[in-house]
Design an enzyme around this catalytic site. Structure first.
Site, mmCIF file in Angstrom:
data_model
loop_
_atom_site.group_PDB
_atom_site.id
_atom_site.type_symbol
_atom_site.label_atom_id
_atom_site.label_comp_id
_atom_site.label_asym_id
_atom_site.label_seq_id
_atom_site.Cartn_x
_atom_site.Cartn_y
_atom_site.Cartn_z
ATOM 1 N N HIS A 106 0.888 -1.163 0.000
ATOM 2 C CA HIS A 106 0.000 0.000 0.000
ATOM 3 C C HIS A 106 0.926 1.212 0.000
ATOM 4 O O HIS A 106 2.010 1.165 0.584
ATOM 5 C CB HIS A 106 -0.838 0.103 1.274
ATOM 6 C CG HIS A 106 -1.721 -1.066 1.570
ATOM 7 N ND1 HIS A 106 -1.261 -2.179 2.232
ATOM 8 C CD2 HIS A 106 -3.038 -1.275 1.348
ATOM 9 C CE1 HIS A 106 -2.271 -3.027 2.389
ATOM 10 N NE2 HIS A 106 -3.355 -2.507 1.862
ATOM 11 N N ASP A 109 2.508 1.999 3.268
ATOM 12 C CA ASP A 109 3.412 1.004 3.870
ATOM 13 C C ASP A 109 4.845 1.435 3.596
ATOM 14 O O ASP A 109 5.754 1.120 4.359
ATOM 15 C CB ASP A 109 3.259 -0.381 3.215
ATOM 16 C CG ASP A 109 1.870 -0.957 3.360
ATOM 17 O OD1 ASP A 109 1.189 -0.617 4.335
ATOM 18 O OD2 ASP A 109 1.476 -1.749 2.476
ATOM 19 N N GLU A 237 -10.456 -7.232 -4.683
ATOM 20 C CA GLU A 237 -10.235 -8.283 -3.676
ATOM 21 C C GLU A 237 -11.487 -8.380 -2.806
ATOM 22 O O GLU A 237 -11.720 -7.528 -1.944
ATOM 23 C CB GLU A 237 -9.006 -7.906 -2.832
ATOM 24 C CG GLU A 237 -8.648 -8.961 -1.815
ATOM 25 C CD GLU A 237 -7.421 -8.569 -0.983
ATOM 26 O OE1 GLU A 237 -6.468 -7.985 -1.540
ATOM 27 O OE2 GLU A 237 -7.441 -8.846 0.219
ATOM 28 N N HIS A 276 -10.826 -14.317 3.475
ATOM 29 C CA HIS A 276 -12.001 -13.556 3.058
ATOM 30 C C HIS A 276 -13.073 -14.512 2.535
ATOM 31 O O HIS A 276 -14.264 -14.303 2.759
ATOM 32 C CB HIS A 276 -11.649 -12.547 1.967
ATOM 33 C CG HIS A 276 -10.690 -11.477 2.408
ATOM 34 N ND1 HIS A 276 -10.245 -10.484 1.575
ATOM 35 C CD2 HIS A 276 -10.083 -11.250 3.603
ATOM 36 C CE1 HIS A 276 -9.414 -9.678 2.230
ATOM 37 N NE2 HIS A 276 -9.303 -10.137 3.456
ATOM 38 N N ASP A 314 -5.813 -13.962 9.451
ATOM 39 C CA ASP A 314 -4.636 -13.807 8.578
ATOM 40 C C ASP A 314 -3.454 -14.666 9.010
ATOM 41 O O ASP A 314 -2.308 -14.199 9.024
ATOM 42 C CB ASP A 314 -4.191 -12.332 8.541
ATOM 43 C CG ASP A 314 -5.021 -11.483 7.590
ATOM 44 O OD1 ASP A 314 -5.817 -12.036 6.807
ATOM 45 O OD2 ASP A 314 -4.875 -10.242 7.636
ATOM 46 N N ASP A 344 -0.497 -12.495 2.331
ATOM 47 C CA ASP A 344 -1.195 -11.477 3.130
ATOM 48 C C ASP A 344 -1.494 -12.125 4.489
ATOM 49 O O ASP A 344 -2.645 -12.450 4.801
ATOM 50 C CB ASP A 344 -2.469 -11.023 2.413
ATOM 51 C CG ASP A 344 -3.060 -9.771 3.045
ATOM 52 O OD1 ASP A 344 -2.537 -9.342 4.083
ATOM 53 O OD2 ASP A 344 -4.046 -9.246 2.507
#
Ligand code: XUL
Ligand code: CO
Length: 441
Positions: A106, A109, A237, A276, A314, A344
Site C-alpha cells: 500500500h 506502507d 479483492e 475472506h 490472517d 497477506d
C-alpha cells in the site's frame, strides 16, 4: 542474490534453499523447489510468491487489547525518509533471502503519510526511486500496488463510497499517487480492496449512489492508468465484512456482478484471499472456481482463518488439504491471470523472533507447493478426471448434448421425460473423491 542495505537485519539467516522433506533444517524449504517443473511450469512461475509489505515489515502485533510486541530493528528513526529506507533495506534483505521474486504494498506502507497530500506525494516519489534501485539490483518485481484508503480517520465513512464528495476527491488524489508509483515501479497489477467501501447501517446509506460512485472511481483509475501506459490487470479483492458490516465486494460472485454492471470486465479480475472466502461462508476453492468460471481468476492473497472464530486472523497457510483442493482448481483453470501468490498473512502476536517471519513464509510456500504436487498427482496418477467426466457423460451425446448445444425447448424436455421411466439412481460418490485426494497427500 541477497541484497543488504547498510545493516544486516536478519543476521545468521542465509538464503533459504530447497532441501527436501527429509531435511530437519527449519530454515529450508521441504516442498517448494523453485526450479522444479510441475504441469509444464516451474514452481517459481506457477506461484510468483510475494511478500506483503504491511504485515511482514509493518505488522508489529498490535490488537484491540494491547500494543505491538515485535521490536523490529528497522524503521526506528524519527525521520520518515530514513525510517522508510531502513524498512526498504529490511524488506529487500528478507525477499532476497527467501528467494522470492515479488512484493506488494500500500502507498503508506512504504513511508509514513505526511500532513499534506503534496508532501506525501514527494515522500512516495523518493521511495519509488529508492525501491527502483533495490529492485534492479535484486531482480525483484512488484506484483501489485494499492492505496490505503481505509486507515486514515478521513475515510471512516468510506473512500470512493463516502457520502461527502470532498473525501472522494481526496481518495482520488491518493489513488493517483499510488497508480503513479505502481507504474513507475513497473507493477504487474493494481489492487482495489474496498476496506471501508460498504456500510454499517442502511438507515443512513444511499447504497445505489455509493456503489455507482465506486464504479466511477474505478473507471477513472482504469482510464488514467491506461493513458499512462499501465498494461497490467486491475483486481478487486472481495471480502464480506470487517471493517464495515456490509462490504460491497462481499465475495467473488458479488464482485463479478459489480465488475460487469460497471463495465469494467475488460480490465478487472479478482484477487481471492483465503480468509475472506471463509468469512463469506465459502471455501477458498469455491471462490477460486467462481472467479475462474468468469475468466477472472487473477491473483491470490494467501493466508488462512481459524475454524473456531469469525474474524480475519490472517494466519500463514498450513492446511494442506485446503491447498490441495485449491490447487486442483488452479491447475484445471490454467493458473492465475497476471497475478501471483501474495502472503497477506501475519505471524502471531507472541511470535516475536525475527526468524519467525522466515519460518512462517517457508511454511506457507511449502503448503502451496505440496498442494500443487498433490493436485498434479491426482490429475495424472488417479482416475479422478475420468470419474468426474463420467459423472457428466449424459451431456456428451444424444439429447443431453443437444440440450447443451441449446437445441432443445422446454416442450422437448417434457416430451422426452414422459417417454422415460424414473431416472436411474446414480451415486455422487463424494467419499471416493475425498479418498482419492487423501491418498495423494
Ligand atoms: C485486508 C486485506 C488487505 C488487502 C490490501 O483484509 O486483505 O490487506 O489485501 O489492501
Ligand atoms: Co488481502
Amino acid at each position: 542474490m541477497v541484497i543488504l542495505g547498510e545493516k544486516e537485519y536478519f543476521k545468521g539467516i542465509n538464503e533459504i534453499k530447497y532441501e527436501g522433506r527429509e531435511s530437519d533444517n527449519p530454515l529450508a524449504f521441504k516442498f517448494y523447489n523453485p526450479d522444479q517443473v510441475v504441469a509444464g511450469k516451474t514452481m517459481r512461475e506457477h506461484f510468483k510468491f510475494a511478500m506483503a509489505y504491511w504485515h511482514t515489515m509493518g505488522g508489529v502485533g498490535n490488537d484491540p487489547f494491547g500494543p505491538g510486541t515485535k521490536l523490529f530493528p528497522w524503521a526506528t528513526s524519527n525521520d520518515p525518509i530514513v525510517a522508510a529506507k531502513e524498512k526498504a533495506d529490511a524488506a529487500f534483505e528478507f525477499i532476497t533471502k527467501m528467494g522470492f521474486d515479488y512484493y506488494c504494498f500500500h502507498d503508506f506502507d512504504l513511508v509514513e503519510e505526511a500532513s499534506s497530500l503534496s508532501e506525501s506525494e514527494k515522500r512516495i516519489q523518493i521511495m519509488v526511486d529508492y525501491l527502483k534501485q533495490k529492485m534492479n539490483a535484486s531482480n525483484t518485481k512488484l506484483l501489485w500496488g494499492t492505496a490505503n484508503l481505509f486507515s486514515n480517520p478521513r475515510y471512516m465513512n468510506g473512500a470512493a463510497s463516502n457520502p461527502n464528495f470532498e473525501v472522494v476527491a481526496w481518495a482520488g488524489a491518493q489513488l493517483k499517487i499510488a497508480i503513479d508509483a505502481t507504474i513507475a515501479l513497473e507493477g504487474e497489477n493494481y489492487v482495489f480492496w474496498g476496506g471501508r467501501e460498504g456500510y454499517m447501517s442502511l438507515l443512513n446509506t444511499n447504497m445505489k449512489l455509493e456503489q455507482d460512485n465506486v464504479g466511477r472511481f474505478m473507471r477513472m483509475a482504469r482510464d488514467y492508468a491506461r493513458s499512462n501506459g499501465f498494461k497490467g490487470n486491475f483486481f478487486i479483492e472481495p471480502k464480506p465484512m470487517e471493517p464495515t458490516k456490509h462490504q460491497y465486494d462481499f465475495d467473488a460472485a458479488t464482485s463479478i456482478n459489480f465488475i460487469r454492471e460497471q463495465g469494467l470486465e475488460e480490465d478487472f479480475k479478482l484477487n481471492i484471499e483465503v480468509n475472506h472466502a471463509t468469512l463469506a461462508q465459502h471455501t477458498f476453492q469455491h471462490e477460486l472456481q467462481v472467479a475462474a468460471n468468469a475468466g477472472m481468476l487473477g491473483s491470490i492473497d494467501a493466508n488462512r482463518g481459524d475454524y473456531q472464530n469469525g474474524w480475519d486472523t490472517d494466519q500463514f497457510p498450513n492446511n494442506i488439504y485446503e491447498a490441495a483442493e485449491a490447487m486442483l482448481v488452479f491447475l484445471k483453470s490454467g493458473g492465475l491471470q497476471g497475478g501471483g501468490i501474495n502472503f497477506d498473512a501475519k505471524t502471531r502476536r507472541n511470535s516475536t523472533d525475527l526468524e519467525d517471519l522466515f519460518l512462517a513464509h517457508i511454511g506457507g510456500a511449502d503448503t502451496f507447493a505440496r498442494g500443487l504436487l498433490v493436485a498434479d498427482a491426482v490429475l495424472n496418477n488417479s482416475n479422478y478426471e475420468t470419474l468426474l467426466d463420467n459423472r457428466y457423460a449424459s451431456f456428451e451425446e444424444g439429447k443431453g448434448q443437444e440440450f447443451v448445444e441449446g437445441k432443445l425447448t422446454l416442450e422437448d424436455l417434457s416430451k422426452l421425460a414422459k417417454r422415460l421411466s424414473e431416472p436411474e439412481q446414480i451415486s455422487g460418490k463424494q467419499e471416493l473423491y475425498e479418498n482419492i485426494l487423501n491418498q495423494h497427500i
